[in-house]
Design a protein around this motif. Sequence first.
Motif, PDB file in Angstrom:
ATOM      1  N   LEU A  58       1.659 -32.654 -39.250  1.00 57.92           N
ATOM      2  CA  LEU A  58       1.099 -32.064 -40.455  1.00 57.92           C
ATOM      3  C   LEU A  58       1.713 -32.740 -41.675  1.00 57.92           C
ATOM      4  N   PRO A  59       0.899 -33.194 -42.622  1.00 52.62           N
ATOM      5  CA  PRO A  59       1.471 -33.822 -43.817  1.00 52.62           C
ATOM      6  C   PRO A  59       2.129 -32.788 -44.713  1.00 52.62           C
ATOM      7  N   PRO A  60       3.175 -33.158 -45.425  1.00 47.98           N
ATOM      8  CA  PRO A  60       3.848 -32.206 -46.316  1.00 47.98           C
ATOM      9  C   PRO A  60       3.018 -31.942 -47.568  1.00 47.98           C
ATOM     10  N   VAL A  61       3.276 -30.825 -48.186  1.00 53.55           N
ATOM     11  CA  VAL A  61       2.630 -30.493 -49.454  1.00 53.55           C
ATOM     12  C   VAL A  61       3.376 -31.214 -50.575  1.00 53.55           C
ATOM     13  N   ILE A  62       2.638 -31.960 -51.381  1.00 53.16           N
ATOM     14  CA  ILE A  62       3.220 -32.704 -52.499  1.00 53.16           C
ATOM     15  C   ILE A  62       2.834 -32.008 -53.796  1.00 53.16           C
ATOM     16  N   VAL A  63       3.826 -31.676 -54.601  1.00 49.23           N
ATOM     17  CA  VAL A  63       3.585 -31.013 -55.884  1.00 49.23           C
ATOM     18  C   VAL A  63       3.577 -32.066 -56.981  1.00 49.23           C
ATOM     19  N   LEU A  64       2.477 -32.124 -57.722  1.00 50.47           N
ATOM     20  CA  LEU A  64       2.349 -33.077 -58.821  1.00 50.47           C
ATOM     21  C   LEU A  64       2.940 -32.479 -60.095  1.00 50.47           C
ATOM     22  N   PRO A  65       3.264 -33.321 -61.058  1.00 47.90           N
ATOM     23  CA  PRO A  65       3.867 -32.801 -62.295  1.00 47.90           C
ATOM     24  C   PRO A  65       2.854 -31.996 -63.109  1.00 47.90           C
ATOM     25  N   GLY A  66       3.359 -31.039 -63.848  1.00 48.49           N
ATOM     26  CA  GLY A  66       2.519 -30.312 -64.786  1.00 48.49           C
ATOM     27  C   GLY A  66       2.264 -31.170 -66.015  1.00 48.49           C
ATOM     28  N   PRO A  67       1.390 -30.726 -66.914  1.00 47.78           N
ATOM     29  CA  PRO A  67       1.066 -31.527 -68.108  1.00 47.78           C
ATOM     30  C   PRO A  67       2.290 -31.917 -68.931  1.00 47.78           C
ATOM     31  N   ALA A  68       3.208 -30.978 -69.115  1.00 51.37           N
ATOM     32  CA  ALA A  68       4.398 -31.275 -69.928  1.00 51.37           C
ATOM     33  C   ALA A  68       5.276 -32.332 -69.246  1.00 51.37           C
ATOM     34  N   GLN A  69       5.445 -32.199 -67.924  1.00 49.47           N
ATOM     35  CA  GLN A  69       6.249 -33.185 -67.194  1.00 49.47           C
ATOM     36  C   GLN A  69       5.584 -34.556 -67.222  1.00 49.47           C
ATOM     37  N   ALA A  70       4.265 -34.592 -67.061  1.00 50.11           N
ATOM     38  CA  ALA A  70       3.542 -35.866 -67.078  1.00 50.11           C
ATOM     39  C   ALA A  70       3.673 -36.541 -68.439  1.00 50.11           C
ATOM     40  N   THR A  71       3.554 -35.764 -69.498  1.00 52.17           N
ATOM     41  CA  THR A  71       3.679 -36.322 -70.848  1.00 52.17           C
ATOM     42  C   THR A  71       5.075 -36.882 -71.081  1.00 52.17           C
ATOM     43  N   ALA A  72       6.109 -36.157 -70.633  1.00 57.79           N
ATOM     44  CA  ALA A  72       7.488 -36.619 -70.798  1.00 57.79           C
ATOM     45  C   ALA A  72       7.722 -37.922 -70.036  1.00 57.79           C
ATOM     46  N   ALA A  73       7.160 -38.011 -68.818  1.00 57.95           N
ATOM     47  CA  ALA A  73       7.332 -39.232 -68.023  1.00 57.95           C
ATOM     48  C   ALA A  73       6.627 -40.415 -68.677  1.00 57.95           C
ATOM     49  N   LEU A  74       5.449 -40.181 -69.230  1.00 59.39           N
ATOM     50  CA  LEU A  74       4.699 -41.252 -69.890  1.00 59.39           C
ATOM     51  C   LEU A  74       5.392 -41.704 -71.168  1.00 59.39           C
ATOM     52  N   GLU A  75       5.983 -40.767 -71.886  1.00 62.94           N
ATOM     53  CA  GLU A  75       6.709 -41.131 -73.110  1.00 62.94           C
ATOM     54  C   GLU A  75       7.916 -41.997 -72.790  1.00 62.94           C
ATOM     55  N   THR A  76       8.542 -41.745 -71.647  1.00 61.84           N
ATOM     56  CA  THR A  76       9.684 -42.568 -71.231  1.00 61.84           C
ATOM     57  C   THR A  76       9.230 -43.964 -70.822  1.00 61.84           C
ATOM     58  N   LEU A  77       8.044 -44.040 -70.240  1.00 67.91           N
ATOM     59  CA  LEU A  77       7.528 -45.320 -69.760  1.00 67.91           C
ATOM     60  C   LEU A  77       6.922 -46.174 -70.886  1.00 67.91           C
ATOM     61  N   ALA A  78       6.410 -45.523 -71.906  1.00 63.71           N
ATOM     62  CA  ALA A  78       5.662 -46.219 -72.954  1.00 63.71           C
ATOM     63  C   ALA A  78       6.388 -47.408 -73.576  1.00 63.71           C
TER      64      ALA A  78
END
Length: 199
Positions: free
Chosen positions: A137-157
């Motif tokens: 059975l594959p594990p359940v993967i939790v994706l980032p919420g909008p705030a987490q995604a925005t923070a990660a993109l700001e770090t990458l920008a």
Amino acid sequence: RVNRMNANSRIAWVAFAGILLAVLVGVGAIGLSLISQAYGTRYSDTVYPGVIVYGADLGGMTIDQASLALQSAFPDASSLSLTLSEGNRTWTRTWADLGIKLEPAATARLAYQVGREGTPAEQRRTQMGALLNGHPLPPVIVLPGPAQATAALETLAPEVDIPPVNASLAISADGITPVPAQAGLALDIEATGAALPHA
């Protein structure tokens, strides 16, 4: 008269064999049903045998026990990497950097549902299939919420962005050479964040 007796005897034996077969089939069906009920009762509060997630055999465990086992089996999000690319440029980030993680509790609940969904016949097939052949059975993967995604993109920008270059003139001993302008590149954080799947 002998031939008639032999014919009657054959008919009797055929009838007897048919009745016996019907009885055996009925007994077998009842026996299979009883075994299935006993099997379901035995594992009523636990994961069915053969359910495996990330190499961990969760058979016979309650949901809480399976969740604890998966916490030990799952790697830390900081040890898992994800490579992002744009053209010939790439950037590597960990799952933790991007707010992605494996979820033990949700995966344990999913493991418990194996063999408990569908019709009774489908449940029995799934239970026996897991017991005899295993049920990865594959594990359940939790994706980032909008705030987490925005923070990660700001770090990458800052690593993604390329500033534009204005047109200029290069002056040398050989003369003046025009240097064309170059378009820049900027990560659209808002648009990219909106396009990403979220938890």
